[in-house]
Design a protein around this motif. Sequence first.
Motif, PDB file in Angstrom:
ATOM      1  N   VAL A 106       0.965  -1.181  -0.125  1.00 13.68           N
ATOM      2  CA  VAL A 106      -0.125   0.000  -0.148  1.00 13.68           C
ATOM      3  C   VAL A 106       0.779   1.249   0.026  1.00 13.68           C
ATOM      4  O   VAL A 106       0.670   2.249  -0.726  1.00 13.68           O
ATOM      5  N   LEU A 107       2.102   1.224   0.607  1.00 10.75           N
ATOM      6  CA  LEU A 107       2.807   2.425   0.837  1.00 10.75           C
ATOM      7  C   LEU A 107       3.524   2.600  -0.719  1.00 10.75           C
ATOM      8  O   LEU A 107       3.390   3.842  -1.208  1.00 10.75           O
ATOM      9  N   HIS A 108       3.939   1.386  -1.500  1.00 12.78           N
ATOM     10  CA  HIS A 108       4.142   1.655  -2.733  1.00 12.78           C
ATOM     11  C   HIS A 108       3.132   2.337  -3.714  1.00 12.78           C
ATOM     12  O   HIS A 108       3.489   3.016  -4.523  1.00 12.78           O
ATOM     13  N   GLN A 109       2.001   1.749  -3.562  1.00 12.71           N
ATOM     14  CA  GLN A 109       0.880   2.147  -4.381  1.00 12.71           C
ATOM     15  C   GLN A 109       0.498   3.743  -4.032  1.00 12.71           C
ATOM     16  O   GLN A 109       0.510   4.702  -5.059  1.00 12.71           O
ATOM     17  N   LEU A 110       0.648   4.080  -2.653  1.00 11.48           N
ATOM     18  CA  LEU A 110       0.486   5.425  -2.549  1.00 11.48           C
ATOM     19  C   LEU A 110       1.543   6.558  -2.811  1.00 11.48           C
ATOM     20  O   LEU A 110       1.272   7.604  -3.274  1.00 11.48           O
ATOM     21  N   TYR A 111       2.721   6.043  -2.859  1.00  9.31           N
ATOM     22  CA  TYR A 111       3.759   6.766  -3.362  1.00  9.31           C
ATOM     23  C   TYR A 111       3.663   7.259  -4.876  1.00  9.31           C
ATOM     24  O   TYR A 111       3.999   8.477  -5.189  1.00  9.31           O
ATOM     25  N   GLU A 112       3.253   6.423  -5.649  1.00  9.71           N
ATOM     26  CA  GLU A 112       2.942   6.508  -7.129  1.00  9.71           C
ATOM     27  C   GLU A 112       1.885   7.167  -7.289  1.00  9.71           C
ATOM     28  O   GLU A 112       1.770   8.170  -8.355  1.00  9.71           O
ATOM     29  N   MET A 113       0.517   7.078  -6.677  1.00  2.43           N
ATOM     30  CA  MET A 113      -0.730   7.654  -6.938  1.00  2.43           C
ATOM     31  C   MET A 113      -1.230   8.847  -6.273  1.00  2.43           C
ATOM     32  O   MET A 113      -1.830   9.609  -6.764  1.00  2.43           O
ATOM     33  N   PRO A 119       0.585  12.886  -1.141  1.00  4.73           N
ATOM     34  CA  PRO A 119       0.227  13.431   0.453  1.00  4.73           C
ATOM     35  C   PRO A 119      -0.254  12.347   1.398  1.00  4.73           C
ATOM     36  O   PRO A 119       0.153  12.206   2.516  1.00  4.73           O
ATOM     37  N   ARG A 120      -0.991  11.506   0.693  1.00  2.00           N
ATOM     38  CA  ARG A 120      -1.385  10.367   1.721  1.00  2.00           C
ATOM     39  C   ARG A 120      -0.386   9.326   1.863  1.00  2.00           C
ATOM     40  O   ARG A 120      -0.238   8.766   3.130  1.00  2.00           O
ATOM     41  N   TYR A 121       0.709   9.214   0.824  1.00  2.00           N
ATOM     42  CA  TYR A 121       1.829   8.526   1.220  1.00  2.00           C
ATOM     43  C   TYR A 121       2.519   9.044   2.597  1.00  2.00           C
ATOM     44  O   TYR A 121       3.339   8.280   3.249  1.00  2.00           O
ATOM     45  N   THR A 122       2.766  10.312   2.607  1.00  2.00           N
ATOM     46  CA  THR A 122       3.511  10.941   3.567  1.00  2.00           C
ATOM     47  C   THR A 122       3.019  10.580   4.785  1.00  2.00           C
ATOM     48  O   THR A 122       3.622  10.283   5.991  1.00  2.00           O
ATOM     49  N   TRP A 123       1.561  10.727   4.956  1.00  2.00           N
ATOM     50  CA  TRP A 123       0.867  10.852   6.200  1.00  2.00           C
ATOM     51  C   TRP A 123       0.968   9.120   6.744  1.00  2.00           C
ATOM     52  O   TRP A 123       1.114   8.910   7.842  1.00  2.00           O
ATOM     53  N   PHE A 124       0.877   7.978   5.755  1.00  2.00           N
ATOM     54  CA  PHE A 124       0.963   6.914   5.986  1.00  2.00           C
ATOM     55  C   PHE A 124       2.159   6.272   6.315  1.00  2.00           C
ATOM     56  O   PHE A 124       2.451   5.606   7.217  1.00  2.00           O
ATOM     57  N   THR A 142      -5.492  -5.943   0.908  1.00  2.00           N
ATOM     58  CA  THR A 142      -4.305  -6.280   0.207  1.00  2.00           C
ATOM     59  C   THR A 142      -3.792  -7.718   0.818  1.00  2.00           C
ATOM     60  O   THR A 142      -3.180  -8.258   0.446  1.00  2.00           O
ATOM     61  N   ARG A 143      -3.826  -7.465   2.347  1.00  2.00           N
ATOM     62  CA  ARG A 143      -3.475  -8.686   2.779  1.00  2.00           C
ATOM     63  C   ARG A 143      -4.142  -9.775   2.345  1.00  2.00           C
ATOM     64  O   ARG A 143      -3.129 -10.828   2.431  1.00  2.00           O
ATOM     65  N   LEU A 144      -4.990 -10.101   2.558  1.00  2.00           N
ATOM     66  CA  LEU A 144      -5.901 -11.214   1.856  1.00  2.00           C
ATOM     67  C   LEU A 144      -5.417 -11.487   0.530  1.00  2.00           C
ATOM     68  O   LEU A 144      -5.228 -12.722   0.289  1.00  2.00           O
ATOM     69  N   HIS A 145      -5.601 -10.768  -0.328  1.00  2.00           N
ATOM     70  CA  HIS A 145      -5.026 -10.895  -1.746  1.00  2.00           C
ATOM     71  C   HIS A 145      -3.573 -11.399  -1.707  1.00  2.00           C
ATOM     72  O   HIS A 145      -3.313 -12.306  -2.568  1.00  2.00           O
ATOM     73  N   LEU A 146      -2.504 -10.614  -1.045  1.00  2.00           N
ATOM     74  CA  LEU A 146      -1.151 -11.567  -0.913  1.00  2.00           C
ATOM     75  C   LEU A 146      -1.145 -12.811  -0.595  1.00  2.00           C
ATOM     76  O   LEU A 146      -0.469 -13.545  -1.115  1.00  2.00           O
ATOM     77  N   TYR A 147      -1.853 -13.163   0.703  1.00  2.00           N
ATOM     78  CA  TYR A 147      -2.077 -14.462   1.054  1.00  2.00           C
ATOM     79  C   TYR A 147      -2.605 -15.488  -0.138  1.00  2.00           C
ATOM     80  O   TYR A 147      -1.956 -16.462  -0.194  1.00  2.00           O
ATOM     81  N   GLY A 148      -3.692 -15.194  -0.947  1.00  2.00           N
ATOM     82  CA  GLY A 148      -4.470 -15.882  -1.817  1.00  2.00           C
ATOM     83  C   GLY A 148      -3.223 -15.964  -2.997  1.00  2.00           C
ATOM     84  O   GLY A 148      -3.125 -17.249  -3.566  1.00  2.00           O
TER      85      GLY A 148
END
Length: 200
Positions: free
Chosen positions: A102-109, A112-117, A150-156
């Motif tokens: 999610v951090l990588h996704q926010l960094y690209e998209m 500002p939300r990436y910085t907060w997270f 995302t956690r559930l998707h990665l586990y799948g």
Amino acid sequence: MVGALFVVGSSVMDSCLCKDAHTRSKKKILGSARKLELGSSFAGSGIVFRLSSKRVPRIANRRSKRKLLIVNEDVAGNYDDTFGDVKTQLINYFTYKAVRTVLHQLYEMNPPRYTWFYNYVVSNRPTDGKRFLRKLGKENQELAERVMITRLHLYGKWIKKCDHGKIYQDISDENLALMRERLMETVIWPSDDSSSEVIG
């Protein structure tokens, strides 16, 4: 039943013969049979020691130079019934992987939300997934849900790609390599003095 054996000199241990961590075994000892069986595949070839409950205190109180056999069944955990700690570690690790994703996704998209997270993750490490997501849900419900999905998707994805036989083989090969390395460290090789040997 998983257990470990320790052999301790009686001068160190004055009053202990058997440390039994499980109440099931204690009931057997204190029950009507009044017998205690000590045995291991590691100690001798199928030797089983049988002691009556009346003799245990007398043997333990003797001050002799003989070695006492102490059984501790709690060494390194007891995995007969459950792998709950492994399951928890897997869940926590997938939470950590989901946070990174999610951090990588926010960094690209959404920088500002990436910085907060990112600042949130730095101050609240995702080592305990459940606690981390509970706190994140109070701060930012949308991000918490995104991490959970995302956690559930990665586990799948991992389950589909995971080859359990290969993992077993990798563990077995690594164990063998480590034992081989240790053996090579402990073996004393004869020195090669053939070059200094005088012939004739």
